[in-house]
Design a protein around this motif. Structure first.
Motif, PDB file in Angstrom:
ATOM      1  N   ALA A  47      75.167 -21.948  24.777  1.00  0.00           N
ATOM      2  CA  ALA A  47      74.415 -20.776  25.242  1.00  0.00           C
ATOM      3  C   ALA A  47      75.334 -19.589  25.520  1.00  0.00           C
ATOM      4  CB  ALA A  47      73.619 -21.132  26.489  1.00  0.00           C
ATOM      5  N   SER A  48      76.564 -19.858  25.973  1.00  0.00           N
ATOM      6  CA  SER A  48      77.499 -18.762  26.262  1.00  0.00           C
ATOM      7  C   SER A  48      77.881 -18.013  24.991  1.00  0.00           C
ATOM      8  CB  SER A  48      78.751 -19.328  26.936  1.00  0.00           C
ATOM      9  OG  SER A  48      79.360 -20.303  26.103  1.00  0.00           O
ATOM     10  N   THR A  49      77.962 -18.720  23.864  1.00  0.00           N
ATOM     11  CA  THR A  49      78.272 -18.059  22.592  1.00  0.00           C
ATOM     12  C   THR A  49      77.080 -17.263  22.093  1.00  0.00           C
ATOM     13  OG1 THR A  49      79.755 -19.893  22.083  1.00  0.00           O
ATOM     14  CG2 THR A  49      79.164 -18.455  20.273  1.00  0.00           C
ATOM     15  N   ILE A  50      75.871 -17.819  22.230  1.00  0.00           N
ATOM     16  CA  ILE A  50      74.670 -17.106  21.799  1.00  0.00           C
ATOM     17  C   ILE A  50      74.481 -15.831  22.610  1.00  0.00           C
ATOM     18  CG2 ILE A  50      72.147 -17.274  21.659  1.00  0.00           C
ATOM     19  CD1 ILE A  50      72.508 -20.267  21.108  1.00  0.00           C
ATOM     20  N   GLN A  51      74.899 -15.861  23.870  1.00  0.00           N
ATOM     21  CA  GLN A  51      74.721 -14.700  24.742  1.00  0.00           C
ATOM     22  C   GLN A  51      75.504 -13.488  24.243  1.00  0.00           C
ATOM     23  OE1 GLN A  51      75.772 -15.512  28.777  1.00  0.00           O
ATOM     24  NE2 GLN A  51      75.397 -13.422  29.481  1.00  0.00           N
ATOM     25  N   ILE A  52      76.689 -13.699  23.668  1.00  0.00           N
ATOM     26  CA  ILE A  52      77.529 -12.568  23.260  1.00  0.00           C
ATOM     27  C   ILE A  52      77.640 -12.462  21.740  1.00  0.00           C
ATOM     28  CG2 ILE A  52      78.880 -12.511  25.375  1.00  0.00           C
ATOM     29  CD1 ILE A  52      81.062 -14.089  23.833  1.00  0.00           C
ATOM     30  N   LEU A  53      76.725 -13.094  20.998  1.00  0.00           N
ATOM     31  CA  LEU A  53      76.735 -12.937  19.548  1.00  0.00           C
ATOM     32  C   LEU A  53      76.453 -11.478  19.195  1.00  0.00           C
ATOM     33  CD1 LEU A  53      74.867 -15.955  17.917  1.00  0.00           C
ATOM     34  CD2 LEU A  53      77.212 -15.275  17.568  1.00  0.00           C
ATOM     35  N   GLY A  54      77.321 -10.899  18.370  1.00  0.00           N
ATOM     36  CA  GLY A  54      77.183  -9.496  18.002  1.00  0.00           C
ATOM     37  C   GLY A  54      78.045  -8.567  18.825  1.00  0.00           C
ATOM     38  N   ALA A  76      64.246  -5.783  32.443  1.00  0.00           N
ATOM     39  CA  ALA A  76      64.989  -6.131  33.656  1.00  0.00           C
ATOM     40  C   ALA A  76      65.735  -4.919  34.186  1.00  0.00           C
ATOM     41  CB  ALA A  76      65.968  -7.261  33.361  1.00  0.00           C
ATOM     42  N   GLY A  77      66.054  -4.966  35.467  1.00  0.00           N
ATOM     43  CA  GLY A  77      66.816  -3.887  36.076  1.00  0.00           C
ATOM     44  C   GLY A  77      68.272  -3.895  35.628  1.00  0.00           C
ATOM     45  N   ALA A  78      68.977  -2.817  35.935  1.00  0.00           N
ATOM     46  CA  ALA A  78      70.370  -2.701  35.490  1.00  0.00           C
ATOM     47  C   ALA A  78      71.248  -3.765  36.117  1.00  0.00           C
ATOM     48  CB  ALA A  78      70.900  -1.313  35.823  1.00  0.00           C
ATOM     49  N   ALA A  79      70.961  -4.119  37.364  1.00  0.00           N
ATOM     50  CA  ALA A  79      71.780  -5.121  38.064  1.00  0.00           C
ATOM     51  C   ALA A  79      71.471  -6.539  37.615  1.00  0.00           C
ATOM     52  CB  ALA A  79      71.574  -5.010  39.569  1.00  0.00           C
ATOM     53  N   ASN A  80      70.294  -6.742  37.016  1.00  0.00           N
ATOM     54  CA  ASN A  80      69.859  -8.098  36.664  1.00  0.00           C
ATOM     55  C   ASN A  80      69.875  -8.368  35.163  1.00  0.00           C
ATOM     56  OD1 ASN A  80      69.246  -8.641  39.406  1.00  0.00           O
ATOM     57  ND2 ASN A  80      67.290  -7.570  39.185  1.00  0.00           N
ATOM     58  N   LYS A  81      70.394  -7.456  34.375  1.00  0.00           N
ATOM     59  CA  LYS A  81      70.406  -7.652  32.917  1.00  0.00           C
ATOM     60  C   LYS A  81      71.294  -8.829  32.510  1.00  0.00           C
ATOM     61  CE  LYS A  81      69.374  -2.913  31.513  1.00  0.00           C
ATOM     62  NZ  LYS A  81      68.094  -3.181  30.833  1.00  0.00           N
ATOM     63  N   GLY A  82      72.408  -9.005  33.221  1.00  0.00           N
ATOM     64  CA  GLY A  82      73.296 -10.119  32.915  1.00  0.00           C
ATOM     65  C   GLY A  82      72.661 -11.469  33.213  1.00  0.00           C
ATOM     66  N   LYS A  83      71.925 -11.544  34.342  1.00  0.00           N
ATOM     67  CA  LYS A  83      71.253 -12.807  34.692  1.00  0.00           C
ATOM     68  C   LYS A  83      70.192 -13.167  33.659  1.00  0.00           C
ATOM     69  CE  LYS A  83      71.830 -12.165  39.689  1.00  0.00           C
ATOM     70  NZ  LYS A  83      71.114 -11.986  40.964  1.00  0.00           N
ATOM     71  N   ILE A  84      69.389 -12.177  33.272  1.00  0.00           N
ATOM     72  CA  ILE A  84      68.321 -12.433  32.310  1.00  0.00           C
ATOM     73  C   ILE A  84      68.899 -12.783  30.945  1.00  0.00           C
ATOM     74  CG2 ILE A  84      66.388 -11.357  31.087  1.00  0.00           C
ATOM     75  CD1 ILE A  84      65.725 -12.218  33.896  1.00  0.00           C
ATOM     76  N   SER A  85      69.973 -12.124  30.547  1.00  0.00           N
ATOM     77  CA  SER A  85      70.581 -12.435  29.242  1.00  0.00           C
ATOM     78  C   SER A  85      71.145 -13.853  29.232  1.00  0.00           C
ATOM     79  CB  SER A  85      71.678 -11.426  28.924  1.00  0.00           C
ATOM     80  OG  SER A  85      72.762 -11.555  29.827  1.00  0.00           O
ATOM     81  N   ARG A  86      71.742 -14.288  30.337  1.00  0.00           N
ATOM     82  CA  ARG A  86      72.258 -15.655  30.410  1.00  0.00           C
ATOM     83  C   ARG A  86      71.122 -16.668  30.369  1.00  0.00           C
ATOM     84  NH1 ARG A  86      75.126 -14.823  34.447  1.00  0.00           N
ATOM     85  NH2 ARG A  86      73.823 -15.617  36.123  1.00  0.00           N
ATOM     86  N   TYR A  87      70.057 -16.391  31.105  1.00  0.00           N
ATOM     87  CA  TYR A  87      68.893 -17.302  31.117  1.00  0.00           C
ATOM     88  C   TYR A  87      68.227 -17.332  29.743  1.00  0.00           C
ATOM     89  CZ  TYR A  87      64.732 -19.567  33.031  1.00  0.00           C
ATOM     90  OH  TYR A  87      63.718 -20.443  33.289  1.00  0.00           O
TER      91      TYR A  87
END
Length: 461
Positions: free
Chosen positions: A264-271, A301-312
Motif C-alpha cells: 500500500a505504501s508503494t501504491i500511495q506514491i505511484l506517480g 478531504a481537508g488540507a491537514a487530512n489529505k495524507g491520512k485519506i491517501s494512506r487509507y
C-alpha cells in the motif's frame, strides 16, 4: 515452451530419455546436465528425476557451443544456423504473446495513454479554434467556456456569426443546455465588434471545428470502452476509485498483477517518484500521494487530512487490486463496500462519527456473495465432507453408532497409554544418562587427585 515458461514439455522429456543414460535415482546419477535457466531445474527434477547444474562453467560451455555450433556438427552451415535461430526467436515471441499474463491489461494501458494524449491535443486544438474564430466573434468566448460546446456552435453556424439567428435558437439550446446562454449568444451577434472574414477563412474554420468535434466524440467512445474493460478486468478497483484513476494505476505499475504485488505504501506514491527521490536527496518531506491525488476522496478531504485519506485509500486499493487479480469470478461488491468504508472514514475525520471495522464490512459482503453463490469460503471441502457424513449417518442404526463410538473410545485410550509409556521411557533414559555422567565425573576427579599426589612425591624426592 520449455524456454519461455519454463516447463518440461513432452518433446523435451522424450529427448532426455533417449539421449541420456538411465539412472535409478538422482544420487546414482553418473552425468551432469547443464541448463541455462535456473528455474528449469526444479521442474526437471519433479518430472524426470534428473538433477541439473546451473553455474558459471555451464553458462560458458553453452556460450561456446552456441558460438561454434556450425563447426561442431557436420553438414551444417552458418546460414542454416541463423535461420534456425530466427525461427526459434519467432516461435519464442509467439508463445510469450500467447501466454502473457498481462494480455487483458494491454487494452487498458493503451486506452488510458491515448485518452491522456487526446486530452492534451483537444485542449490545444480548441485554443487555436477560439483564437481563430475570436477575430470574427470575440463575445462567444466570454459566454461559452466549454471547449466542446464552443466547437459545436462554430460548426452549427458554419463559422459565420450572422447565421446565429432566432431560427437556430432551439438547436443552440440543445447544445448549450441553457436558455439564458442561448439568448445571450443571439443578442451578442447584434452588437458584435468582430471583423468580417472571407468565405475561404470561414470554410477552413468550419472544417477545423468539425475535426475538433470528431475528436471529442471519439474521446467519449474511448472512455466508454475503458469503462467496459475496467468492469471486466478490475471491477473492484473501478468501483473504489473510478476507471480513470484505476487505469492510470494499472498502466503505471505495468499491469494488474504487478499492481497487486505492490504494498500500500508503494501504491500511495505511484506517480510521484521524482518528488520522492528529490526529498530523499535533500532530506526534505516525502510526498503524501501520487496518482491517487486525482481521486475525489482526497479532493474532498481537508488540507491537514489529505495524507491520512491517501494512506487509507492506498490500503483499500491494494486490497481491491489483489481481489481482482487473484479471484476467479470478481464482482464489484467488495469494491463498493471498500468505497463505503472510505466515505465513513471521511465522515469520521470531519465530524467524529465512528466507522465500521473492516472485519464487519467484509463479513456483510461475504454473506451477500454466499447467498448469490459466488463465495464458498475456505471450508468448502469440509462442509461437503460433513454433509456427506451426515447423509451416511442418517442411514445408520443406533446399534452401529454405539459400536463406532466404542471403537473410537478404545483407540483414544490406546493412544493415551502409548503416549504415557513413551514419556516414561524418555524420562528413564534421561536419568540413566545423568547417572552415567555423574559416575564419569567422579572417576575423572579421583584420577586427577592421584596424579597430583604423584607429582608432589616426585618433587619431594
Amino acid at each position: 515452451m520449455a524456454i519461455g515458461a519454463p516447463k518440461v514439455t513432452p518433446t523435451l522429456k522424450n529427448f532426455l530419455a533417449t539421449y541420456l543414460p538411465a539412472s535409478k535415482s538422482s544420487k546414482k546419477q553418473k552425468f551432469a546436465l547443464g541448463i541455462s535457466d535456473a528455474k528449469l531445474g526444479p521442474e526437471l527434477f519433479s518430472d524426470t528425476g534428473i538433477t541439473a547444474v546451473h553455474n558459471d562453467t555451464t553458462m560458458e560451455m553453452i556460450r561456446g557451443i552456441r558460438m561454434h555450433y556450425a563447426k561442431l556438427l557436420q553438414n551444417l552451415t552458418d546460414a542454416e544456423v541463423t535461420k534456425a535461430q530466427l525461427g526459434l526467436g519467432h516461435s519464442f515471441s509467439r508463445t510469450r504473446c500467447a501466454t502473457d499474463v498481462n494480455r487483458q491489461d494491454k487494452p487498458i494501458t493503451q486506452t488510458i495513454a491515448l485518452i491522456e494524449q487526446m486530452d492534451k491535443d483537444i485542449n490545444t486544438f480548441a485554443m487555436r479554434l477560439k483564437e481563430w474564430f475570436a477575430w470574427h466573434f470575440p463575445e462567444l468566448t466570454k459566454i461559452v467556456n466549454d471547449n466542446t460546446i464552443y466547437a459545436r456552435i462554430v460548426d452549427l453556424c458554419d463559422a459565420r456569426r450572422d447565421n446565429l439567428t432566432e431560427d437556430l435558437k432551439e438547436e443552440i439550446e440543445q447544445i448549450v443546455l441553457d436558455e439564458e446562454k442561448a439568448a445571450q449568444i443571439i443578442d451578442a451577434v447584434k452588437i458584435s465588434m468582430g471583423m468580417d472574414i472571407s468565405d475561404q477563412d470561414a470554410l477552413q474554420i468550419k472544417k477545423w471545428a468539425e475535426r475538433v468535434t470528431e475528436l471529442m466524440t471519439f474521446r467519449e467512445t474511448l472512455s466508454e470502452f475503458l469503462k467496459q474493460r475496467m468492469s471486466a478486468v478490475a471491477p473492484n478497483l473501478q468501483a473504489l476509485i473510478g476507471e480513470i484513476v484505476g487505469s492510470k494505476l494499472i498502466a503505471h505499475a505495468g499491469g494488474l498483477t504487478n499492481l497487486s504485488k505492490y504494498p500500500a505504501s508503494t501504491i500511495q506514491i505511484l506517480g510521484a517518484e521524482k518528488a520522492l527521490f528529490r526529498a530523499l536527496k535533500t532530506k526534505g518531506k516525502t510526498p503524501k500521494y501520487g496518482l491517487l491525488f486525482n481521486s475525489t476522496f482526497i479532493g474532498r478531504a481537508g488540507a491537514a487530512n489529505k495524507g491520512k485519506i491517501s494512506r487509507y485509500l492506498a490500503n483499500k486499493c491494494a486490497i481491491a487490486s489483489r481481489i481482482d487479480c487473484f479471484s476467479e469470478y470478481p464482482t464489484a461488491k467488495i469494491g463498493e463496500s471498500l468505497r463505503d468504508q472510505v466515505e465513513e472514514r471521511l465522515k469520521f475525520i470531519a465530524s467524529g462519527t465512528k466507522p465500521r471495522k473492516n472485519k464487519e464490512a467484509m463479513e456483510e459482503v461475504l454473506q451477500e456473495l454466499k447467498q448469490e453463490g459466488l463465495f464458498y469460503g475456505d471450508n468448502a471441502k469440509k462442509v461437503e465432507a460433513t454433509a456427506a457424513g451426515n447423509d451416511a449417518n442418517e442411514d445408520e442404526t443406533d446399534e452401529e453408532r454405539v459400536a463406532k463410538k466404542s471403537k473410537k473410545d478404545k483407540k483414544e485410550k490406546k493412544e493415551k497409554k502409548s503416549k504415557k509409556e513413551d514419556k516414561e521411557e524418555k524420562k528413564s533414559k534421561k536419568r540413566k544418562r545423568s547417572e552415567v555422567e555423574d559416575d564419569s565425573d567422579d572417576e575423572d576427579a579421583q584420577a586427577l587427585k592421584e596424579a597430583a599426589k604423584t607429582k608432589k612425591k616426585s618433587k619431594s624426592k
